[in-house]
Write an enzyme that holds these catalytic residues in place. Structure first.
Site, short mmCIF file in Angstrom:
data_model
loop_
_atom_site.label_atom_id
_atom_site.label_comp_id
_atom_site.label_asym_id
_atom_site.label_seq_id
_atom_site.Cartn_x
_atom_site.Cartn_y
_atom_site.Cartn_z
N CYS A 93 -0.76 -3.57 -6.32
CA CYS A 93 0.14 -2.37 -6.11
C CYS A 93 1.53 -2.33 -5.72
O CYS A 93 2.37 -1.70 -6.00
CB CYS A 93 -0.75 -1.56 -5.39
SG CYS A 93 -1.03 -2.17 -3.70
N GLY B 115 -6.73 3.28 -5.45
CA GLY B 115 -6.76 3.06 -6.96
C GLY B 115 -5.59 3.81 -7.75
O GLY B 115 -4.70 4.00 -6.85
N GLY B 116 -5.69 4.16 -9.02
CA GLY B 116 -4.69 4.83 -9.61
C GLY B 116 -4.52 6.16 -9.27
O GLY B 116 -5.12 6.91 -8.69
N ILE B 117 -3.36 6.71 -9.53
CA ILE B 117 -2.82 7.99 -9.42
C ILE B 117 -3.63 8.97 -9.96
O ILE B 117 -3.89 10.15 -9.33
CB ILE B 117 -1.24 8.09 -9.52
CG1 ILE B 117 -0.72 9.30 -9.03
CG2 ILE B 117 -1.05 8.31 -11.37
CD1 ILE B 117 0.90 9.26 -8.96
N GLU C 115 -4.53 5.55 -1.11
CA GLU C 115 -3.61 4.36 -1.61
C GLU C 115 -3.60 4.37 -2.90
O GLU C 115 -4.41 3.91 -3.70
CB GLU C 115 -3.99 3.17 -0.99
CG GLU C 115 -4.39 3.12 0.57
CD GLU C 115 -2.93 3.04 1.32
OE1 GLU C 115 -2.01 2.49 0.59
OE2 GLU C 115 -2.97 3.32 2.75
N GLU D 116 -16.74 -0.83 -10.25
CA GLU D 116 -17.82 -1.35 -11.24
C GLU D 116 -17.48 -2.65 -11.74
O GLU D 116 -18.39 -3.36 -12.19
CB GLU D 116 -18.23 -0.07 -12.12
CG GLU D 116 -17.14 0.22 -13.08
CD GLU D 116 -16.37 1.31 -12.28
OE1 GLU D 116 -15.89 1.25 -11.41
OE2 GLU D 116 -15.76 2.28 -13.24
N GLU E 157 3.36 2.66 -13.92
CA GLU E 157 2.82 1.60 -13.52
C GLU E 157 2.05 0.55 -14.59
O GLU E 157 0.75 1.16 -14.98
CB GLU E 157 1.93 1.75 -12.17
CG GLU E 157 1.34 0.70 -11.37
CD GLU E 157 0.32 1.03 -10.44
OE1 GLU E 157 -0.62 1.54 -10.87
OE2 GLU E 157 0.36 0.39 -9.36
N THR F 25 -6.84 9.03 -10.81
CA THR F 25 -8.23 9.23 -10.14
C THR F 25 -8.04 9.77 -8.67
O THR F 25 -8.70 10.80 -8.21
CB THR F 25 -9.07 7.68 -9.86
OG1 THR F 25 -8.72 7.00 -11.03
CG2 THR F 25 -10.03 7.81 -9.50
N GLY F 26 -6.92 9.48 -8.08
CA GLY F 26 -6.49 9.81 -7.07
C GLY F 26 -6.35 11.65 -6.90
O GLY F 26 -6.84 12.20 -6.08
#
Ligand code: NAD
Length: 490
Positions: A285, A229-231, A251, A179, A386, A233-234
C-alpha cells in the site's frame, strides 16, 4: 499440511456451517496448498454472537490490563517460537520471498510485544474540575465487539496490527482474513488459543468479502470495524457500517510520491527508489510508485534504475537468489497488465519491462516484469490509480513548489518520501505534503511505535503507535460530586 484448515468460533475449530471449502493456491505454480473452510453469513453470525456474549459477560473487558498484556506477550513469544514455519507458510500463500516473510514475522512478534507493553500503561487521567467538591476523571474502555477485515498482501502483518491492540484493550473480535491468503492467520489463531485467550474472545471466520465481510459490516451487534483493503471496498463498508453508526478504522490504498532532488545522495536514492516499490512485486500500500525527479538528474536517474531493474531475479520465493516473486492471482495479473496497456495508450514510455517474463520456468506463476514508465504526467490513470503491481511512473520537476504540487496531486495521502541533503528544503516540503507518513532520505520504513494511516481517501484513523491502541477504546468522563445539593429549580 500440519495446520488446522477450519474456523475458530467460540473456542472451537469448526467447518463451515453448510460444509463449503475453498482451495488455496500457491501463486508461484498454481498448486493447491490447502483446502480451508469457506464460511458464510451464518458462520459470521455465530462468531458475532460468541464475541457479543464474551464481551457482555464482562470477564475479558474487566480482566486486569496487566494480565491481558501478559497473554498478548505470550502470543508474541509463540510467534517467535514458530516464526520459521509461519514465514514459510506466508511465502507459500503469497509468493513473496521467504527472506521478506522472515522479516515480516519479526515485525509481527514486535507488534504483539509493543501492544502487550502498552496494555497497562493508561490508567486514565484526573482532570481539573471547575466544580467545587468534585472529582473528574477520564478513562478509556474497550469499544466492544470488533470486526476485523484484512487484505492479501501482508496477511499476518495486517492482522497483527488489529489483533494485538484489540486484545490488549479488552475487546472481543471476529477476524476475517482475505479469502486468498488465510493460512498464517489460521496458524496464529492456534497460537492465540495456546496463549490462553478465553473462548469467544477472539474468533476467526473464513470466507468471501461479500458474505462474511458484508455480514460483519452491517450486523448491529458489531461495534467497530477495522478494515484494511481497497478504496472501493472501504466505501461499501462505510455505507454498511452506518446501520448502527459503528466506529470505523479504514486503511485504504495509496499512490505514494517519492520526490528526489538533484542534491540527494544519488546511489542511495536509486537503491531506495527500487526497494520502495519492488518488494513483494509492488503489492504494497505504501509503495513509492510515483517517482518525481528533479529535471537536472532525471535522465541519469532513470538510466541507473533501468540498469538495476534489468538484473532483477524473478522466481520461486523459496530460492535463495530470488529477489521478486509473482503477483497474487491470475485476476490481479490481468489488472496490472491492463494498467500497462492503458499507460502506453495514454502516451507514457516503457523504459523497461511492460510484459510478462518469457522465462519458461515462470510460466505457471503469475509473474510480471518490473516496469518503469517515463514521460508521465499527473493526468494519466497510470499515475493516478493504484495498480498495486511492479510499476513505477516517473515525472520531472524544476522547482520545489512544483515537486510538492505533483506529490499532492492524488486522491490518496498514505505516505511519501523526500530525498535531499538540504534539511531546510526537506522540512519545507514535508510541511506541505498531505500524507500520514513522510520519510526524509528513506522509504517504506515503519515500526510499531509510530502511527500508520492516511490523509484524504487513504483512510480514517490510525493503526500502530498509541493512536492504534486508542482506536480500540471509547473515552468515558466520570464526574463525581462529593457534596451533592438540591438545585431547587423545579
Ligand atoms: P480488497 O478491498 O479487495 O479486500 C480486502 C478485504 O476486504 C478482503 O478480506 C475481502 O474479502 C474483504 N471484502 C471484499 N468485499 C467486501 C465487502 N463488500 N464487505 C466487507 N469486506 C469485503 O483489497 P485487497 O485486494 O485484498 O488488498 C489490496 C488493497 O489493500 C490495496 O488497495 C492496498 O493499498 C490496500 N492495503 C492498504 C494498507 C494500508 O495500510 N493502508 C495495507 C495493505 C493493503
Amino acid at each position: 499440511m500440519n495446520l488446522k484448515q477450519q474456523q475458530y468460533i467460540n473456542g472451537n475449530w469448526v467447518d463451515a456451517n453448510v460444509g463449503n471449502t475453498r482451495d488455496i493456491i500457491n501463486p508461484f505454480n498454481q498448486e493447491v496448498i490447502a483446502t480451508v473452510a469457506e464460511g458464510d453469513a451464518s458462520d459470521t453470525k455465530a462468531a458475532i454472537s460468541a464475541a457479543r456474549e464474551a464481551f457482555d459477560k464482562g470477564e475479558w473487558p474487566t480482566t486486569p490490563a496487566t494480565e491481558r498484556g501478559a497473554i498478548v506477550r505470550r502470543i508474541a513469544e509463540l510467534i517467535e517460537r514458530d516464526k520459521e514455519e509461519l514465514a514459510r507458510l506466508e511465502s507459500l500463500d503469497t509468493g513473496k520471498t521467504v527472506e521478506e516473510s522472515r522479516g515480516d514475522m519479526e515485525d509481527i512478534a514486535g507488534v504483539f510485544r509493543y501492544f502487550a507493553e502498552l496494555a497497562d500503561k493508561d490508567g486514565g487521567e484526573l482532570i481539573d474540575s471547575p466544580i467545587p467538591n468534585s472529582i473528574s476523571k477520564v478513562v478509556r474502555e474497550p469499544v466492544g465487539v470488533c470486526g476485523q477485515i484484512t487484505p492479501w498482501n501482508y496477511p499476518l502483518l495486517q492482522a497483527s496490527w488489529k489483533l494485538a491492540p484489540a486484545l490488549a484493550t479488552g475487546n472481543t473480535l471476529i477476524m476475517k482474513p482475505s479469502e486468498i491468503t488465510p493460512l498464517t492467520t489460521i496458524k496464529v489463531f492456534e497460537l492465540i488459543e495456546e496463549a490462553g485467550v478465553p473462548a469467544g474472545v477472539a474468533n476467526l471466520v473464513l470466507g468471501a468479502g461479500n458474505t462474511v465481510g458484508a455480514e460483519l459490516s452491517d450486523n448491529t451487534d458489531v461495534d467497530l470495524i477495522s478494515f484494511t483493503g481497497g478504496i472501493v471496498t472501504g466505501k461499501k463498508i462505510m455505507q454498511a457500517a452506518s446501520v448502527n453508526v459503528k466506529k470505523l478504522a479504514l486503511e485504504l490504498g495509496g499512490k505514494n510520491p517519492n520526490v528526489v532532488f538533484a542534491d540527494a545522495d544519488f546511489e542511495v536514492a536509486v537503491d531506495q527508489a527500487l526497494n520502495g516499490v519492488f518488494f513483494h512485486a509492488g503489492q504494497i500500500c505504501s509503495a513509492g510508485t510515483r517517482l518525481i525527479v528533479e529535471e537536472r538528474i532525471h535522465d541519469e536517474f532513470v538510466n541507473a534504475l533501468v540498469e538495476r531493474v534489468k538484473k532483477f531475479k524473478l522466481g520461486n520465493g523459496f530460492d535463495e537468489d530470488t529477489q521478486m516473486g509473482p503477483l497474487i492471482s491470475a485476476e490481479h495479473l490481468a489488472k496490472v497488465e491492463k494498467y500497462v496497456e492503458t499507460g502506453i495508450k495514454e502516451g507514457a514510455t516503457v523504459a523497461v519491462g511492460g510484459s510478462r517474463p518469457d522465462d519458461p520456468e515462470l510460466q505457471d506463476g503469475f509473474f510480471y516484469l518490473p516496469t518503469i514508465f517515463t514521460n508521465c504526467t499527473t493526468d494519466m490513470r497510470i499515475v493516478q490509480d493504484e495498480a498495486f503491481g511492479p510499476i513505477i511512473t516517473v515525472e520531472k520537476f524544476r522547482t520545489e513548489e512544483e515537486a510538492v504540487k505533483l506529490a499532492n496531486d492524488s486522491i490518496y495521502g498514505l505516505a511519501g518520501g523526500v530525498w535531499t541533503n538540504d534539511i531546510a528544503k526537506a522540512e519545507r516540503c514535508v510541511a506541505k505534503m498531505l500524507m500520514g507518513t513522510v520519510w526524509i532520505n528513506d522509504f517504506n520504513l515503519y515500526f510499531p511505535h509510530a502511527p500508520w494511516g492516511g490523509f484524504k481517501q487513504s483512510g480514517i484513523g490510525r493503526e500502530l503507535g498509541k493512536l492504534g491502541m486508542e482506536e480500540y477504546t471509547e473515552t468515558k468522563h466520570i464526574f463525581q460530586n462529593l457534596k451533592p445539593e438540591s438545585m431547587n429549580w423545579f
